[in-house]
Design a protein around this motif. Sequence first.
Motif, PDB file in Angstrom:
ATOM      1  N   GLU A 101       0.827  -1.210   0.000  1.00 43.83           N
ATOM      2  CA  GLU A 101       0.000   0.000   0.000  1.00 43.83           C
ATOM      3  C   GLU A 101       0.858   1.256   0.000  1.00 43.83           C
ATOM      4  O   GLU A 101       0.503   2.272  -0.607  1.00 43.83           O
ATOM      5  N   ARG A 102       2.004   1.188   0.644  1.00 41.56           N
ATOM      6  CA  ARG A 102       2.860   2.376   0.762  1.00 41.56           C
ATOM      7  C   ARG A 102       3.815   2.526  -0.423  1.00 41.56           C
ATOM      8  O   ARG A 102       3.922   3.620  -1.006  1.00 41.56           O
ATOM      9  N   PHE A 103       4.496   1.448  -0.781  1.00 43.14           N
ATOM     10  CA  PHE A 103       5.546   1.541  -1.800  1.00 43.14           C
ATOM     11  C   PHE A 103       5.108   1.045  -3.174  1.00 43.14           C
ATOM     12  O   PHE A 103       5.644   1.471  -4.190  1.00 43.14           O
ATOM     13  N   GLY A 104       4.177   0.103  -3.200  1.00 44.65           N
ATOM     14  CA  GLY A 104       3.757  -0.470  -4.468  1.00 44.65           C
ATOM     15  C   GLY A 104       4.490  -1.758  -4.790  1.00 44.65           C
ATOM     16  O   GLY A 104       5.612  -1.998  -4.313  1.00 44.65           O
ATOM     17  N   ILE A 105       3.851  -2.600  -5.594  1.00 42.55           N
ATOM     18  CA  ILE A 105       4.466  -3.858  -6.009  1.00 42.55           C
ATOM     19  C   ILE A 105       5.690  -3.575  -6.867  1.00 42.55           C
ATOM     20  O   ILE A 105       5.685  -2.689  -7.722  1.00 42.55           O
ATOM     21  N   GLY A 106       6.717  -4.327  -6.637  1.00 37.16           N
ATOM     22  CA  GLY A 106       7.974  -4.127  -7.343  1.00 37.16           C
ATOM     23  C   GLY A 106       9.026  -3.464  -6.477  1.00 37.16           C
ATOM     24  O   GLY A 106      10.221  -3.586  -6.742  1.00 37.16           O
ATOM     25  N   HIS A 107       8.601  -2.812  -5.421  1.00 39.16           N
ATOM     26  CA  HIS A 107       9.535  -2.130  -4.514  1.00 39.16           C
ATOM     27  C   HIS A 107       9.759  -2.992  -3.268  1.00 39.16           C
ATOM     28  O   HIS A 107       9.568  -2.540  -2.132  1.00 39.16           O
ATOM     29  N   PHE A 108      10.160  -4.213  -3.531  1.00 40.00           N
ATOM     30  CA  PHE A 108      10.257  -5.179  -2.433  1.00 40.00           C
ATOM     31  C   PHE A 108      11.468  -4.933  -1.540  1.00 40.00           C
ATOM     32  O   PHE A 108      11.456  -5.307  -0.368  1.00 40.00           O
ATOM     33  N   ARG A 109      12.495  -4.326  -2.085  1.00 41.92           N
ATOM     34  CA  ARG A 109      13.658  -4.016  -1.243  1.00 41.92           C
ATOM     35  C   ARG A 109      13.269  -3.000  -0.181  1.00 41.92           C
ATOM     36  O   ARG A 109      13.622  -3.140   0.989  1.00 41.92           O
ATOM     37  N   ILE A 111      10.258  -2.473   0.960  1.00 43.45           N
ATOM     38  CA  ILE A 111       9.326  -3.120   1.890  1.00 43.45           C
ATOM     39  C   ILE A 111      10.091  -3.981   2.882  1.00 43.45           C
ATOM     40  O   ILE A 111       9.781  -4.007   4.078  1.00 43.45           O
ATOM     41  N   SER A 112      11.107  -4.689   2.385  1.00 45.37           N
ATOM     42  CA  SER A 112      11.918  -5.529   3.264  1.00 45.37           C
ATOM     43  C   SER A 112      12.628  -4.693   4.316  1.00 45.37           C
ATOM     44  O   SER A 112      12.614  -5.028   5.504  1.00 45.37           O
ATOM     45  N   GLU A 113      13.237  -3.596   3.896  1.00 47.60           N
ATOM     46  CA  GLU A 113      13.989  -2.761   4.828  1.00 47.60           C
ATOM     47  C   GLU A 113      13.083  -2.094   5.861  1.00 47.60           C
ATOM     48  O   GLU A 113      13.461  -1.950   7.021  1.00 47.60           O
ATOM     49  N   GLU A 114      11.893  -1.726   5.438  1.00 45.83           N
ATOM     50  CA  GLU A 114      11.005  -0.971   6.322  1.00 45.83           C
ATOM     51  C   GLU A 114      10.181  -1.868   7.246  1.00 45.83           C
ATOM     52  O   GLU A 114       9.986  -1.539   8.425  1.00 45.83           O
ATOM     53  N   TYR A 115       9.704  -3.008   6.720  1.00 43.96           N
ATOM     54  CA  TYR A 115       8.748  -3.804   7.482  1.00 43.96           C
ATOM     55  C   TYR A 115       9.198  -5.244   7.767  1.00 43.96           C
ATOM     56  O   TYR A 115       8.835  -5.793   8.814  1.00 43.96           O
ATOM     57  N   LEU A 116       9.929  -5.840   6.845  1.00 40.41           N
ATOM     58  CA  LEU A 116      10.239  -7.277   6.968  1.00 40.41           C
ATOM     59  C   LEU A 116      11.716  -7.533   6.704  1.00 40.41           C
ATOM     60  O   LEU A 116      12.090  -8.142   5.701  1.00 40.41           O
ATOM     61  N   PRO A 117      12.591  -7.101   7.595  1.00 42.23           N
ATOM     62  CA  PRO A 117      14.034  -7.251   7.352  1.00 42.23           C
ATOM     63  C   PRO A 117      14.526  -8.693   7.312  1.00 42.23           C
ATOM     64  O   PRO A 117      15.591  -8.962   6.761  1.00 42.23           O
ATOM     65  N   SER A 118      13.754  -9.606   7.884  1.00 44.54           N
ATOM     66  CA  SER A 118      14.166 -11.018   7.864  1.00 44.54           C
ATOM     67  C   SER A 118      13.857 -11.693   6.532  1.00 44.54           C
ATOM     68  O   SER A 118      14.259 -12.835   6.311  1.00 44.54           O
ATOM     69  N   GLN A 138       4.726  -8.159 -13.844  1.00 44.59           N
ATOM     70  CA  GLN A 138       5.097  -7.021 -14.691  1.00 44.59           C
ATOM     71  C   GLN A 138       3.990  -5.975 -14.749  1.00 44.59           C
ATOM     72  O   GLN A 138       4.227  -4.777 -14.631  1.00 44.59           O
ATOM     73  N   LEU A 139       2.747  -6.417 -14.923  1.00 42.83           N
ATOM     74  CA  LEU A 139       1.647  -5.471 -15.039  1.00 42.83           C
ATOM     75  C   LEU A 139       1.234  -4.868 -13.696  1.00 42.83           C
ATOM     76  O   LEU A 139       0.437  -3.939 -13.668  1.00 42.83           O
ATOM     77  N   TYR A 140       1.776  -5.405 -12.617  1.00 41.62           N
ATOM     78  CA  TYR A 140       1.480  -4.846 -11.307  1.00 41.62           C
ATOM     79  C   TYR A 140       2.575  -3.898 -10.835  1.00 41.62           C
ATOM     80  O   TYR A 140       2.547  -3.446  -9.697  1.00 41.62           O
ATOM     81  N   LYS A 141       3.528  -3.621 -11.672  1.00 42.89           N
ATOM     82  CA  LYS A 141       4.629  -2.738 -11.304  1.00 42.89           C
ATOM     83  C   LYS A 141       4.094  -1.415 -10.782  1.00 42.89           C
ATOM     84  O   LYS A 141       3.279  -0.749 -11.443  1.00 42.89           O
ATOM     85  N   ASP A 142       4.500  -1.035  -9.558  1.00 37.03           N
ATOM     86  CA  ASP A 142       4.125   0.222  -8.892  1.00 37.03           C
ATOM     87  C   ASP A 142       2.670   0.249  -8.421  1.00 37.03           C
ATOM     88  O   ASP A 142       2.223   1.267  -7.883  1.00 37.03           O
ATOM     89  N   TRP A 143       1.949  -0.846  -8.637  1.00 30.36           N
ATOM     90  CA  TRP A 143       0.539  -0.863  -8.229  1.00 30.36           C
ATOM     91  C   TRP A 143       0.421  -0.893  -6.714  1.00 30.36           C
ATOM     92  O   TRP A 143       1.133  -1.624  -6.039  1.00 30.36           O
ATOM     93  N   LYS A 144      -0.491  -0.085  -6.172  1.00 32.13           N
ATOM     94  CA  LYS A 144      -0.737  -0.036  -4.738  1.00 32.13           C
ATOM     95  C   LYS A 144      -2.186  -0.399  -4.473  1.00 32.13           C
ATOM     96  O   LYS A 144      -3.097   0.199  -5.060  1.00 32.13           O
ATOM     97  N   GLY A 145      -2.390  -1.357  -3.616  1.00 29.78           N
ATOM     98  CA  GLY A 145      -3.747  -1.773  -3.298  1.00 29.78           C
ATOM     99  C   GLY A 145      -3.824  -2.299  -1.886  1.00 29.78           C
ATOM    100  O   GLY A 145      -2.816  -2.728  -1.310  1.00 29.78           O
ATOM    101  N   ASN A 146      -5.037  -2.269  -1.320  1.00 30.93           N
ATOM    102  CA  ASN A 146      -5.210  -2.791   0.032  1.00 30.93           C
ATOM    103  C   ASN A 146      -5.583  -4.267  -0.021  1.00 30.93           C
ATOM    104  O   ASN A 146      -5.588  -4.889  -1.096  1.00 30.93           O
ATOM    105  N   SER A 205      -0.707   5.513 -10.425  1.00 34.99           N
ATOM    106  CA  SER A 205       0.174   4.585  -9.717  1.00 34.99           C
ATOM    107  C   SER A 205      -0.500   3.995  -8.503  1.00 34.99           C
ATOM    108  O   SER A 205      -0.068   2.985  -7.974  1.00 34.99           O
ATOM    109  N   SER A 206      -1.570   4.613  -8.028  1.00 37.17           N
ATOM    110  CA  SER A 206      -2.261   4.085  -6.852  1.00 37.17           C
ATOM    111  C   SER A 206      -3.690   3.684  -7.157  1.00 37.17           C
ATOM    112  O   SER A 206      -4.490   3.500  -6.256  1.00 37.17           O
ATOM    113  N   VAL A 207      -4.056   3.571  -8.431  1.00 33.52           N
ATOM    114  CA  VAL A 207      -5.407   3.162  -8.805  1.00 33.52           C
ATOM    115  C   VAL A 207      -5.640   1.730  -8.371  1.00 33.52           C
ATOM    116  O   VAL A 207      -4.796   0.874  -8.539  1.00 33.52           O
TER     117      VAL A 207
END
Length: 231
Positions: A101-109, A111-118, A138-146, A205-207
């Motif tokens: 929801e915050r960073f979007g799909i594709g920004h897993f690094r 997300i890992s650093e902020e929420y799930l370092p393990s 690929q089509l979910y790149k930058d997509w943000k959803g709840n 990007s957040s649709v």
Amino acid sequence: MTSDSPMEPSSNPDVELLKQEETQEDAPSPKPERVFDARQQRINELRLKFCMRDEFPITKNMIHPDGTLNQDYFRPPKGAKAEVVRKWTDKERELLIKGIERFGIGHFREISEEYLPSWSGNDLRVKSMRLVGRQNLQLYKDWKGNEQDMAREFELNKAIGLKYGAWKAGTLVADDDGLVAKAIEEQWPNAGKAIATAAGSEENSSVSTPCCRELLIVNYSSNVSSSSMYF
């Protein structure tokens, strides 16, 4: 022989032979002498020839002079901490959704650093595939959803996958006939028009609408095939 004298038992050859066999079975068998294994000798020779390298001094600690392995080298060092067993629980799932929801799909690094370092970025990519039900993100790149958005995406992808036999390990995968790509286009008939109007728009990007995936593909060449667009 008087009646008071004890009678000597008659000798039975078969009984005596049976007793001898039982005695032989009970006796421990002699241990065979250790015979050197020619195959192991060959292995040791190969180790000395190919594994012992002067440019890599560490190899001299791995192998003994006779070619056998130095088992002490491969044991964990003293004081080494045992690897912590990770478990993917509902808490980790909630944090991943929060990160998407915050960073979007594709920004897993991030997300890992902020929420799930393990969990590595690749770990979270695989987990995200299961969340939306799509193998290729690929089509979910930058997509943000709840969570509700992801549940809807999952069900849509699953329905297509089950219809065309392309639902594998909980994700929708591409098929050789292009039926899956065609089904996606039919599912969102306004995708082409949405792409044209959404180019350069920051809001997309957040649709979280069902056609959000098509809105994200705003830079593509005209020679890209439909199957490669969607997978």
